[in-house]
Write a protein that holds these residues in place. Structure first.
Motif, PDB file in Angstrom:
ATOM      1  N   GLU A 141      30.809  36.216  44.617  1.00 35.61           N
ATOM      2  CA  GLU A 141      31.854  35.180  44.577  1.00 35.61           C
ATOM      3  C   GLU A 141      32.610  35.086  45.906  1.00 35.61           C
ATOM      4  OE1 GLU A 141      31.666  37.048  40.417  1.00 35.61           O
ATOM      5  OE2 GLU A 141      31.601  37.724  42.500  1.00 35.61           O
ATOM      6  N   VAL A 142      32.653  36.181  46.655  1.00 34.10           N
ATOM      7  CA  VAL A 142      33.419  36.205  47.898  1.00 34.10           C
ATOM      8  C   VAL A 142      32.561  36.502  49.129  1.00 34.10           C
ATOM      9  CG1 VAL A 142      35.565  36.838  46.743  1.00 34.10           C
ATOM     10  CG2 VAL A 142      34.049  38.638  47.593  1.00 34.10           C
ATOM     11  N   ALA A 143      31.426  37.138  48.950  1.00 38.58           N
ATOM     12  CA  ALA A 143      30.607  37.576  50.085  1.00 38.58           C
ATOM     13  C   ALA A 143      29.897  36.404  50.753  1.00 38.58           C
ATOM     14  CB  ALA A 143      29.592  38.607  49.603  1.00 38.58           C
ATOM     15  N   PRO A 144      29.574  36.561  52.048  1.00 41.89           N
ATOM     16  CA  PRO A 144      29.966  37.681  52.922  1.00 41.89           C
ATOM     17  C   PRO A 144      31.367  37.458  53.472  1.00 41.89           C
ATOM     18  CG  PRO A 144      28.605  36.145  54.151  1.00 41.89           C
ATOM     19  CD  PRO A 144      28.700  35.596  52.745  1.00 41.89           C
ATOM     20  N   LEU A 145      32.088  38.538  53.703  1.00 42.56           N
ATOM     21  CA  LEU A 145      33.466  38.439  54.166  1.00 42.56           C
ATOM     22  C   LEU A 145      33.588  38.870  55.621  1.00 42.56           C
ATOM     23  CD1 LEU A 145      35.401  39.908  51.104  1.00 42.56           C
ATOM     24  CD2 LEU A 145      35.465  37.537  51.900  1.00 42.56           C
ATOM     25  N   ASP A 146      34.422  38.144  56.354  1.00 47.14           N
ATOM     26  CA  ASP A 146      34.783  38.591  57.699  1.00 47.14           C
ATOM     27  C   ASP A 146      35.894  39.633  57.624  1.00 47.14           C
ATOM     28  OD1 ASP A 146      33.143  36.711  59.436  1.00 47.14           O
ATOM     29  OD2 ASP A 146      34.202  35.287  58.170  1.00 47.14           O
ATOM     30  N   PHE A 147      36.836  39.427  56.691  1.00 46.64           N
ATOM     31  CA  PHE A 147      37.999  40.309  56.605  1.00 46.64           C
ATOM     32  C   PHE A 147      38.335  40.632  55.147  1.00 46.64           C
ATOM     33  CE2 PHE A 147      38.665  36.960  59.835  1.00 46.64           C
ATOM     34  CZ  PHE A 147      38.553  37.719  61.000  1.00 46.64           C
ATOM     35  N   VAL A 148      38.649  41.899  54.890  1.00 49.01           N
ATOM     36  CA  VAL A 148      39.280  42.290  53.632  1.00 49.01           C
ATOM     37  C   VAL A 148      40.673  42.801  53.973  1.00 49.01           C
ATOM     38  CG1 VAL A 148      39.329  44.035  51.813  1.00 49.01           C
ATOM     39  CG2 VAL A 148      37.228  42.803  52.281  1.00 49.01           C
ATOM     40  N   CYS A 149      41.692  42.279  53.296  1.00 46.48           N
ATOM     41  CA  CYS A 149      43.078  42.663  53.554  1.00 46.48           C
ATOM     42  C   CYS A 149      43.712  43.231  52.292  1.00 46.48           C
ATOM     43  CB  CYS A 149      43.904  41.451  54.001  1.00 46.48           C
ATOM     44  SG  CYS A 149      43.447  40.772  55.583  1.00 46.48           S
ATOM     45  N   SER A 150      44.631  44.148  52.479  1.00 42.91           N
ATOM     46  CA  SER A 150      45.439  44.624  51.364  1.00 42.91           C
ATOM     47  C   SER A 150      46.753  45.148  51.908  1.00 42.91           C
ATOM     48  CB  SER A 150      44.718  45.722  50.592  1.00 42.91           C
ATOM     49  OG  SER A 150      45.517  46.153  49.502  1.00 42.91           O
ATOM     50  N   ARG A 151      47.820  44.828  51.186  1.00 41.59           N
ATOM     51  CA  ARG A 151      49.141  45.203  51.670  1.00 41.59           C
ATOM     52  C   ARG A 151      49.870  46.181  50.757  1.00 41.59           C
ATOM     53  NH1 ARG A 151      54.233  42.413  51.646  1.00 41.59           N
ATOM     54  NH2 ARG A 151      55.507  43.061  53.414  1.00 41.59           N
ATOM     55  N   ALA A 152      49.516  46.196  49.481  1.00 39.07           N
ATOM     56  CA  ALA A 152      50.295  47.037  48.572  1.00 39.07           C
ATOM     57  C   ALA A 152      49.435  47.654  47.475  1.00 39.07           C
ATOM     58  CB  ALA A 152      51.409  46.206  47.932  1.00 39.07           C
ATOM     59  N   LEU A 153      48.134  47.690  47.691  1.00 40.64           N
ATOM     60  CA  LEU A 153      47.239  48.104  46.615  1.00 40.64           C
ATOM     61  C   LEU A 153      47.108  49.616  46.487  1.00 40.64           C
ATOM     62  CD1 LEU A 153      45.267  46.884  44.467  1.00 40.64           C
ATOM     63  CD2 LEU A 153      43.452  47.303  46.121  1.00 40.64           C
ATOM     64  N   GLY A 154      47.025  50.335  47.625  1.00 38.12           N
ATOM     65  CA  GLY A 154      46.701  51.760  47.554  1.00 38.12           C
ATOM     66  C   GLY A 154      45.227  51.925  47.225  1.00 38.12           C
ATOM     67  N   GLU A 155      44.858  53.065  46.598  1.00 39.48           N
ATOM     68  CA  GLU A 155      43.455  53.322  46.238  1.00 39.48           C
ATOM     69  C   GLU A 155      42.519  53.029  47.409  1.00 39.48           C
ATOM     70  OE1 GLU A 155      42.845  50.647  42.919  1.00 39.48           O
ATOM     71  OE2 GLU A 155      43.471  52.165  41.498  1.00 39.48           O
ATOM     72  N   PHE A 156      42.839  53.592  48.566  1.00 42.74           N
ATOM     73  CA  PHE A 156      42.144  53.194  49.789  1.00 42.74           C
ATOM     74  C   PHE A 156      40.649  53.489  49.751  1.00 42.74           C
ATOM     75  CE2 PHE A 156      46.571  54.122  51.212  1.00 42.74           C
ATOM     76  CZ  PHE A 156      46.923  52.822  51.533  1.00 42.74           C
ATOM     77  N   GLY A 157      40.277  54.656  49.224  1.00 41.12           N
ATOM     78  CA  GLY A 157      38.867  55.001  49.174  1.00 41.12           C
ATOM     79  C   GLY A 157      38.062  54.030  48.331  1.00 41.12           C
ATOM     80  N   LYS A 158      38.598  53.697  47.177  1.00 41.81           N
ATOM     81  CA  LYS A 158      37.939  52.760  46.261  1.00 41.81           C
ATOM     82  C   LYS A 158      37.833  51.367  46.880  1.00 41.81           C
ATOM     83  CE  LYS A 158      38.603  51.229  41.458  1.00 41.81           C
ATOM     84  NZ  LYS A 158      39.543  51.334  40.313  1.00 41.81           N
ATOM     85  N   LEU A 159      38.937  50.906  47.467  1.00 47.55           N
ATOM     86  CA  LEU A 159      38.958  49.582  48.091  1.00 47.55           C
ATOM     87  C   LEU A 159      37.973  49.497  49.251  1.00 47.55           C
ATOM     88  CD1 LEU A 159      40.208  46.763  48.688  1.00 47.55           C
ATOM     89  CD2 LEU A 159      41.928  47.956  50.056  1.00 47.55           C
ATOM     90  N   LEU A 160      37.988  50.502  50.125  1.00 46.76           N
ATOM     91  CA  LEU A 160      37.131  50.453  51.310  1.00 46.76           C
ATOM     92  C   LEU A 160      35.665  50.642  50.951  1.00 46.76           C
ATOM     93  CD1 LEU A 160      39.471  52.434  53.708  1.00 46.76           C
ATOM     94  CD2 LEU A 160      38.877  50.007  53.883  1.00 46.76           C
ATOM     95  N   GLY A 161      35.395  51.401  49.886  1.00 48.41           N
ATOM     96  CA  GLY A 161      34.026  51.514  49.412  1.00 48.41           C
ATOM     97  C   GLY A 161      33.485  50.184  48.925  1.00 48.41           C
ATOM     98  N   TRP A 162      34.317  49.448  48.191  1.00 46.18           N
ATOM     99  CA  TRP A 162      33.937  48.114  47.728  1.00 46.18           C
ATOM    100  C   TRP A 162      33.732  47.169  48.902  1.00 46.18           C
ATOM    101  CZ3 TRP A 162      36.910  43.542  48.219  1.00 46.18           C
ATOM    102  CH2 TRP A 162      36.435  42.436  47.496  1.00 46.18           C
ATOM    103  N   ALA A 163      34.656  47.200  49.859  1.00 48.05           N
ATOM    104  CA  ALA A 163      34.556  46.301  51.015  1.00 48.05           C
ATOM    105  C   ALA A 163      33.307  46.581  51.838  1.00 48.05           C
ATOM    106  CB  ALA A 163      35.807  46.435  51.884  1.00 48.05           C
ATOM    107  N   TYR A 164      32.921  47.864  51.913  1.00 53.09           N
ATOM    108  CA  TYR A 164      31.761  48.261  52.720  1.00 53.09           C
ATOM    109  C   TYR A 164      30.448  47.970  52.009  1.00 53.09           C
ATOM    110  CZ  TYR A 164      28.709  51.084  55.676  1.00 53.09           C
ATOM    111  OH  TYR A 164      27.703  51.492  56.509  1.00 53.09           O
ATOM    112  N   SER A 165      30.467  47.914  50.692  1.00 47.70           N
ATOM    113  CA  SER A 165      29.235  47.786  49.909  1.00 47.70           C
ATOM    114  C   SER A 165      28.416  46.564  50.333  1.00 47.70           C
ATOM    115  CB  SER A 165      29.577  47.691  48.421  1.00 47.70           C
ATOM    116  OG  SER A 165      30.235  46.462  48.134  1.00 47.70           O
ATOM    117  N   GLU A 166      27.118  46.641  50.089  1.00 47.17           N
ATOM    118  CA  GLU A 166      26.227  45.560  50.496  1.00 47.17           C
ATOM    119  C   GLU A 166      26.562  44.241  49.811  1.00 47.17           C
ATOM    120  OE1 GLU A 166      23.937  45.395  52.871  1.00 47.17           O
ATOM    121  OE2 GLU A 166      24.513  47.442  53.441  1.00 47.17           O
TER     122      GLU A 166
END
Length: 214
Positions: A141-166
């Motif tokens: 629905e969103v891929a491919p992305l140039d940028f993933v942003c987050s300002r108040a979410l936390g859960e950095f490992g989970k978020l960055l794993g999702w952003a990095y995923s194929e």
């Protein structure tokens, strides 16, 4: 109509504040910020969009800090996902500052997502879909992305794993973080982190930009 209410801040006050963050907007963009603040204050009476109630503090903490990425990173055209958008920060603020961005506002809370959709409609923002979903459930629905942003979410490992995923394949991650979070984030694999960028008028808040490895 919510936007008929008088703005609590003048265009001159907004312009002056944003210039402290090296952000310069057109009169039309300044008017959008005015209308957005008016809507945010009105909706905040019923939906908890921000704990901040003072319009000037909302301007500095939400709009200025969010838009700062437009010049500090910098951000221009591209596809950007704002994960956990809440009241629209940083995603909607960045869309106003950089209209050429395609911005996906990802928000799982239905009431907050309804507010985001209303702002998008009131400000006639194009290419700004609101996705009512947990971000982990999204891919094509969103891929491919140039940028993933987050300002108040936390859960950095989970978020960055999702952003990095194929299935998402984001090229860059941009995080608004406190100083104590930086060392933890830099240990997360898959990203090459730039030097933290100190946010103006702040002692312990930073922009942290990571570039996808491989």
């Amino acid at each position: 109509m919510l936007t008929k209410s008088p703005s609590p801040l003048s265009a001159d006050i907004i312009d002056k504040a944003l210039r402290e963050f090296q952000v310069q907007l057109t009169p039309e963009q300044l008017s959008m910020v005015q209308r957005y603040i008016t809507m945010l204050l009105a909706w905040n009476e019923k939906v908890n969009l921000t704990a901040i109630r003072d319009p000037l503090e909302i301007l500095y903490r939400h709009f200025c800090e969010s838009m700062y990425a437009a010049t500090a990173v910098p951000l221009q055209a591209g596809r950007l996902a704002d994960v956990g958008s809440g009241g629209g920060f940083p995603g909607l603020a960045l869309k106003i500052a950089r209209p050429e961005l395609q911005v996906f506002l990802i928000e799982s809370n239905v009431k907050k997502a309804t507010f985001l959709a209303e702002v998008v409609r009131e400000l006639y923002l194009v290419d700004t879909p609101v996705l009512v979903s947990q971000y982990e459930e999204l891919g094509e629905e969103v891929a491919p992305l140039d940028f993933v942003c987050s300002r108040a979410l936390g859960e950095f490992g989970k978020l960055l794993g999702w952003a990095y995923s194929e299935r998402v394949a984001a090229n860059q991650a941009i995080l608004w973080v406190g100083g104590r979070d930086i060392d933890e984030i830099k240990k997360i694999g898959g990203w090459t982190w730039r030097e933290p960028i100190s946010i103006p008028r702040s002692l312990q808040r930073f922009l942290l930009v990571g570039d996808r490895q491989g």
